[in-house]
Design a protein around this motif. Structure first.
Motif, PDB file in Angstrom:
ATOM      1  N   ARG A  34      11.951  42.004 -47.956  1.00 35.32           N
ATOM      2  CA  ARG A  34      10.991  40.909 -47.773  1.00 35.32           C
ATOM      3  C   ARG A  34       9.788  41.318 -46.924  1.00 35.32           C
ATOM      4  O   ARG A  34       8.872  40.524 -46.721  1.00 35.32           O
ATOM      5  N   THR A  35       9.771  42.559 -46.447  1.00 41.09           N
ATOM      6  CA  THR A  35       8.619  43.035 -45.688  1.00 41.09           C
ATOM      7  C   THR A  35       7.380  42.974 -46.582  1.00 41.09           C
ATOM      8  O   THR A  35       7.446  43.315 -47.766  1.00 41.09           O
ATOM      9  N   ALA A  36       6.265  42.544 -46.020  1.00 41.35           N
ATOM     10  CA  ALA A  36       5.014  42.465 -46.796  1.00 41.35           C
ATOM     11  C   ALA A  36       4.734  43.818 -47.457  1.00 41.35           C
ATOM     12  O   ALA A  36       4.970  44.863 -46.845  1.00 41.35           O
ATOM     13  N   PRO A  37       4.233  43.825 -48.693  1.00 42.49           N
ATOM     14  CA  PRO A  37       3.992  45.089 -49.406  1.00 42.49           C
ATOM     15  C   PRO A  37       3.138  46.085 -48.626  1.00 42.49           C
ATOM     16  O   PRO A  37       3.329  47.293 -48.729  1.00 42.49           O
ATOM     17  N   GLU A  38       2.181  45.582 -47.833  1.00 42.01           N
ATOM     18  CA  GLU A  38       1.298  46.476 -47.062  1.00 42.01           C
ATOM     19  C   GLU A  38       1.834  46.769 -45.667  1.00 42.01           C
ATOM     20  O   GLU A  38       1.166  47.383 -44.842  1.00 42.01           O
ATOM     21  N   GLY A  39       3.092  46.370 -45.383  1.00 40.38           N
ATOM     22  CA  GLY A  39       3.673  46.563 -44.062  1.00 40.38           C
ATOM     23  C   GLY A  39       3.254  45.440 -43.122  1.00 40.38           C
ATOM     24  O   GLY A  39       2.431  44.599 -43.470  1.00 40.38           O
ATOM     25  N   GLU A  40       3.848  45.434 -41.921  1.00 43.03           N
ATOM     26  CA  GLU A  40       3.552  44.378 -40.951  1.00 43.03           C
ATOM     27  C   GLU A  40       3.402  44.984 -39.560  1.00 43.03           C
ATOM     28  O   GLU A  40       3.956  46.045 -39.268  1.00 43.03           O
ATOM     29  N   ASP A  41       2.664  44.272 -38.701  1.00 46.40           N
ATOM     30  CA  ASP A  41       2.551  44.669 -37.302  1.00 46.40           C
ATOM     31  C   ASP A  41       3.957  44.776 -36.710  1.00 46.40           C
ATOM     32  O   ASP A  41       4.781  43.880 -36.888  1.00 46.40           O
ATOM     33  N   PHE A  42       4.236  45.856 -36.001  1.00 46.59           N
ATOM     34  CA  PHE A  42       5.573  46.128 -35.489  1.00 46.59           C
ATOM     35  C   PHE A  42       6.103  44.988 -34.609  1.00 46.59           C
ATOM     36  O   PHE A  42       7.189  44.470 -34.831  1.00 46.59           O
ATOM     37  N   GLU A  43       5.328  44.598 -33.598  1.00 44.88           N
ATOM     38  CA  GLU A  43       5.780  43.545 -32.688  1.00 44.88           C
ATOM     39  C   GLU A  43       5.930  42.209 -33.418  1.00 44.88           C
ATOM     40  O   GLU A  43       6.913  41.501 -33.230  1.00 44.88           O
ATOM     41  N   GLY A  44       4.958  41.874 -34.252  1.00 41.21           N
ATOM     42  CA  GLY A  44       5.008  40.619 -34.999  1.00 41.21           C
ATOM     43  C   GLY A  44       6.232  40.543 -35.889  1.00 41.21           C
ATOM     44  O   GLY A  44       6.908  39.514 -35.957  1.00 41.21           O
ATOM     45  N   TYR A  45       6.536  41.640 -36.569  1.00 38.25           N
ATOM     46  CA  TYR A  45       7.708  41.678 -37.449  1.00 38.25           C
ATOM     47  C   TYR A  45       8.986  41.468 -36.637  1.00 38.25           C
ATOM     48  O   TYR A  45       9.851  40.676 -37.012  1.00 38.25           O
ATOM     49  N   ASN A  46       9.107  42.195 -35.518  1.00 36.34           N
ATOM     50  CA  ASN A  46      10.316  42.103 -34.707  1.00 36.34           C
ATOM     51  C   ASN A  46      10.504  40.709 -34.100  1.00 36.34           C
ATOM     52  O   ASN A  46      11.626  40.218 -34.010  1.00 36.34           O
ATOM     53  N   ILE A  47       9.424  40.090 -33.712  1.00 37.71           N
ATOM     54  CA  ILE A  47       9.510  38.726 -33.180  1.00 37.71           C
ATOM     55  C   ILE A  47       9.970  37.777 -34.282  1.00 37.71           C
ATOM     56  O   ILE A  47      10.856  36.939 -34.072  1.00 37.71           O
ATOM     57  N   ARG A  48       9.378  37.928 -35.474  1.00 35.24           N
ATOM     58  CA  ARG A  48       9.745  37.062 -36.598  1.00 35.24           C
ATOM     59  C   ARG A  48      11.204  37.240 -36.994  1.00 35.24           C
ATOM     60  O   ARG A  48      11.928  36.281 -37.240  1.00 35.24           O
ATOM     61  N   ARG A  49      11.670  38.479 -37.027  1.00 34.90           N
ATOM     62  CA  ARG A  49      13.021  38.735 -37.555  1.00 34.90           C
ATOM     63  C   ARG A  49      14.108  38.646 -36.490  1.00 34.90           C
ATOM     64  O   ARG A  49      15.193  38.132 -36.741  1.00 34.90           O
ATOM     65  N   TRP A  50      13.843  39.214 -35.277  1.00 32.71           N
ATOM     66  CA  TRP A  50      14.903  39.287 -34.270  1.00 32.71           C
ATOM     67  C   TRP A  50      14.545  38.623 -32.938  1.00 32.71           C
ATOM     68  O   TRP A  50      15.301  38.696 -31.989  1.00 32.71           O
ATOM     69  N   GLY A  51      13.365  38.056 -32.854  1.00 32.85           N
ATOM     70  CA  GLY A  51      12.963  37.423 -31.601  1.00 32.85           C
ATOM     71  C   GLY A  51      12.332  38.378 -30.603  1.00 32.85           C
ATOM     72  O   GLY A  51      11.949  37.989 -29.505  1.00 32.85           O
ATOM     73  N   GLY A  52      12.197  39.647 -30.972  1.00 35.22           N
ATOM     74  CA  GLY A  52      11.569  40.644 -30.099  1.00 35.22           C
ATOM     75  C   GLY A  52      12.005  42.045 -30.468  1.00 35.22           C
ATOM     76  O   GLY A  52      12.894  42.240 -31.312  1.00 35.22           O
ATOM     77  N   SER A  53      11.386  43.043 -29.835  1.00 37.89           N
ATOM     78  CA  SER A  53      11.678  44.444 -30.171  1.00 37.89           C
ATOM     79  C   SER A  53      12.554  45.121 -29.117  1.00 37.89           C
ATOM     80  O   SER A  53      12.630  46.342 -29.067  1.00 37.89           O
ATOM     81  N   GLY A  54      13.233  44.317 -28.278  1.00 38.50           N
ATOM     82  CA  GLY A  54      14.090  44.893 -27.244  1.00 38.50           C
ATOM     83  C   GLY A  54      15.171  45.811 -27.783  1.00 38.50           C
ATOM     84  O   GLY A  54      15.580  46.760 -27.116  1.00 38.50           O
ATOM     85  N   TRP A  55      15.618  45.535 -29.007  1.00 40.18           N
ATOM     86  CA  TRP A  55      16.673  46.363 -29.607  1.00 40.18           C
ATOM     87  C   TRP A  55      16.259  47.824 -29.750  1.00 40.18           C
ATOM     88  O   TRP A  55      17.115  48.702 -29.842  1.00 40.18           O
TER      89      TRP A  55
END
Length: 198
Positions: A34-55
């Motif tokens: 489901r990732t956008a075909p052109e990719g997504e901003d790293f932080e924005g993606y992580n917030i949307r999917r997992w609530g943050g990039s702490g993982w």
């Protein structure tokens, strides 16, 4: 990621056992279709999917400690990897597994260390050129649907038949006179884990 550690372990194994034969095969696994075909901003993606990039903190620490070949120092884009998988499959089928491995290492470096967006065909053409592959052939693959069905089938098999849920995931298969045995290693692994499995 874990490929650099695996290569190091294989070299060690060959030093001790000259009769050993180890073949490495890469398989397509699409983390999030489901990732956008052109990719997504790293932080924005992580917030949307997992609530943050702490993982990623553990990932970065283990990469530094165990020498995974990348340190994730400039990871800016969460890519849609379908085109990269198609290109890797094409490299394997036209130029062999060594070319595929070389291309994979370059793509990882571009994505994790150079902040490049490997979702984009223009970036993947540069990847192929750096790997010594045909630029014309690369453009042809990326402008068509070549290798798309094969990549999707491989991804489906990994998830639905083999039960793989994430990457890196290693399946070590030993073929002997008593049949075949499989050992699964999931996630980033230190060299000792591979040595124990082998």
């Amino acid at each position: 990621m874990g490929h650099a550690v695996l290569e190091e372990v294989i070299e060690r194994m060959y030093e001790d056992k000259e009769e050993l034969v180890i073949a490495v095969r890469f398989r397509s696994f699409i983390l999030d279709p489901r990732t956008a075909p052109e990719g997504e901003d790293f932080e924005g993606y992580n917030i949307r999917r997992w609530g943050g990039s702490g993982w990623t903190s553990d990932l970065r620490r283990s990469a530094k400690r165990d020498g995974f070949g990348v340190s994730f120092s400039n990871w800016k884009i969460w890519p849609n990897t379908i085109n990269a998988h198609r290109l890797l499959r094409w490299a394997r089928e036209t130029s062999g597994r060594q070319s595929e491995g070389r291309l994979m290492g370059i793509i990882f470096k571009q994505m994790y260390e150079e902040g490049e967006n490997v979702s984009l065909p223009t970036v993947l053409v540069k990847s192929a050129e750096r790997a010594g592959l045909s630029v014309e052939g690369t453009r042809k693959v990326l402008s068509s649907k070549e290798m798309l069905r094969e990549v999707i089938d491989e991804d489906t098999r990994a998830k639905e038949i083999d039960g793989i849920e994430g990457v890196p995931h290693f399946v070590i298969v030993a073929d002997g006179i008593c049949g075949s045995k499989k050992i699964h290693l999931s996630g980033a692994q230190p060299p000792e884990a591979f040595l124990r499995a082998f």
